[in-house]
Design a protein around this motif. Structure first.
Motif, PDB file in Angstrom:
ATOM      1  N   ALA A 164       7.088   9.292   3.213  1.00 28.82           N
ATOM      2  CA  ALA A 164       6.292   9.307   4.447  1.00 28.82           C
ATOM      3  C   ALA A 164       5.062  10.194   4.280  1.00 28.82           C
ATOM      4  CB  ALA A 164       7.146   9.797   5.613  1.00 28.82           C
ATOM      5  N   LEU A 165       5.215  11.312   3.575  1.00 35.20           N
ATOM      6  CA  LEU A 165       4.086  12.207   3.322  1.00 35.20           C
ATOM      7  C   LEU A 165       3.012  11.503   2.500  1.00 35.20           C
ATOM      8  CD1 LEU A 165       2.641  14.952   3.240  1.00 35.20           C
ATOM      9  CD2 LEU A 165       4.125  15.581   1.315  1.00 35.20           C
ATOM     10  N   LEU A 166       3.430  10.771   1.487  1.00 29.64           N
ATOM     11  CA  LEU A 166       2.471  10.047   0.654  1.00 29.64           C
ATOM     12  C   LEU A 166       1.633   9.089   1.492  1.00 29.64           C
ATOM     13  CD1 LEU A 166       1.263   9.092  -2.029  1.00 29.64           C
ATOM     14  CD2 LEU A 166       3.282   7.653  -2.364  1.00 29.64           C
ATOM     15  N   LYS A 167       2.282   8.398   2.400  1.00 26.62           N
ATOM     16  CA  LYS A 167       1.546   7.461   3.259  1.00 26.62           C
ATOM     17  C   LYS A 167       0.743   8.195   4.335  1.00 26.62           C
ATOM     18  CE  LYS A 167       5.368   5.057   3.911  1.00 26.62           C
ATOM     19  NZ  LYS A 167       6.314   4.002   4.364  1.00 26.62           N
ATOM     20  N   ASN A 168       1.244   9.347   4.769  1.00 23.94           N
ATOM     21  CA  ASN A 168       0.532  10.113   5.800  1.00 23.94           C
ATOM     22  C   ASN A 168      -0.764  10.732   5.287  1.00 23.94           C
ATOM     23  OD1 ASN A 168       2.403   9.605   7.796  1.00 23.94           O
ATOM     24  ND2 ASN A 168       3.525  11.507   7.509  1.00 23.94           N
ATOM     25  N   THR A 169      -0.905  10.835   3.962  1.00 24.97           N
ATOM     26  CA  THR A 169      -2.127  11.448   3.427  1.00 24.97           C
ATOM     27  C   THR A 169      -3.385  10.679   3.821  1.00 24.97           C
ATOM     28  OG1 THR A 169      -1.828  10.237   1.329  1.00 24.97           O
ATOM     29  CG2 THR A 169      -0.974  12.500   1.436  1.00 24.97           C
ATOM     30  N   THR A 170      -3.214   9.433   4.251  1.00 24.88           N
ATOM     31  CA  THR A 170      -4.378   8.660   4.678  1.00 24.88           C
ATOM     32  C   THR A 170      -5.050   9.288   5.900  1.00 24.88           C
ATOM     33  OG1 THR A 170      -2.934   7.222   6.001  1.00 24.88           O
ATOM     34  CG2 THR A 170      -3.462   6.497   3.773  1.00 24.88           C
ATOM     35  N   VAL A 171      -4.296  10.117   6.635  1.00 28.87           N
ATOM     36  CA  VAL A 171      -4.868  10.764   7.826  1.00 28.87           C
ATOM     37  C   VAL A 171      -5.944  11.772   7.429  1.00 28.87           C
ATOM     38  CG1 VAL A 171      -4.303  12.160   9.871  1.00 28.87           C
ATOM     39  CG2 VAL A 171      -2.712  10.409   9.083  1.00 28.87           C
ATOM     40  N   ALA A 172      -5.888  12.278   6.197  1.00 29.26           N
ATOM     41  CA  ALA A 172      -6.855  13.294   5.753  1.00 29.26           C
ATOM     42  C   ALA A 172      -8.284  12.780   5.778  1.00 29.26           C
ATOM     43  CB  ALA A 172      -6.498  13.780   4.345  1.00 29.26           C
ATOM     44  N   SER A 173      -8.456  11.477   5.830  1.00 33.15           N
ATOM     45  CA  SER A 173      -9.816  10.917   5.847  1.00 33.15           C
ATOM     46  C   SER A 173     -10.570  11.313   7.107  1.00 33.15           C
ATOM     47  CB  SER A 173      -9.764   9.395   5.731  1.00 33.15           C
ATOM     48  OG  SER A 173      -9.086   8.820   6.840  1.00 33.15           O
TER      49      SER A 173
END
Length: 228
Positions: A164-173
């Motif tokens: 889930a963290l790996l996919k959540n990294t997209t929020v950093a954009s």
């Protein structure tokens, strides 16, 4: 078909490398902070239990986007807290990256904490009582007896948290971190004739990252499973 990848402005490898770095550093920080939180949650000290309980309930139920934006606007812009050297030519990018890591750690640690707490509940109470009878203090009981078994019991849930963290990294954009999601947004804006291919490309790369990771951690979970 993928001629748009020849554009030198589209650094696909660099974007996904940033995504992997975000995941790696955030996972380490979340594991450390989550372990500290779970130690506080099962602590005999009421103040520590109360702090950890309030922290987990607040940040676990706060949208990740809000936390990430707060690290940028609240900590950096408003309070002037910078996590990178201001005289560096890449200071803005480095600061955004580190603020994003901080936000992910703050958020993800709550799920690590709750996963570990469920693992602690699987350890027979008699083991802790026997350890205390031998003269071990709380930290020794937790570190030597309880947590090693708890970690083995919750490898699969922790693997889900990591994925889930790996996919959540997209929020950093949203704060300008040059990871995969930001590059995809740029491609969508500039490659209107290849929208399907852009989405397909990024979906395929994320699957290529997530699927082997899930299989590996699933195998580790089976190998380390506690036999009751």
């Amino acid at each position: 078909m993928f001629d748009f990848l020849n554009n030198p402005d589209y650094d696909l490898v660099g974007a996904f490398w940033t995504t992997i770095q975000l995941t790696f550093f955030s996972a380490i920080g979340a594991l450390v902070w989550g372990t500290v939180l779970v130690a506080m949650r099962v602590s005999p000290v009421p103040i520590m239990r109360g702090f950890a309980t309030v922290y987990v309930n607040i940040f676990r139920n706060t949208p990740l986007t809000v936390i990430i934006i707060f690290t940028s606007l609240g900590l950096s812009s408003t309070l002037g807290i910078n996590l990178a050297a201001t005289d560096s030519p890449t200071s803005l990018a480095d600061n955004a990256f580190r603020l994003a890591v901080l936000g992910f750690v703050v958020y993800t640690a709550t799920f690590v904490c709750e996963s570990l707490r469920s693992g602690i509940n699987t350890v027979p109470v008699g083991q802790a009582e026997a350890a205390r009878a031998l003269g071990l203090n709380f930290l020794q009981v937790l570190g030597l007896i309880i947590l090693p078994q708890a970690f083995r019991a919750v490898i699969a849930p922790l693997a889900n948290v990591l994925i889930a963290l790996l996919k959540n990294t997209t929020v950093a954009s949203v704060i300008g971190v040059a990871e995969a999601s930001l590059l995809m947004s740029s491609m969508v804006e500039n490659e209107s004739d290849s929208l399907f291919l852009v989405f397909l490309l990024f979906a395929a790369v994320f699957v290529a990252l997530v699927l082997p990771l899930g299989l590996l951690l699933g195998w580790v979970a089976k190998k380390a499973e506690v036999k009751r």
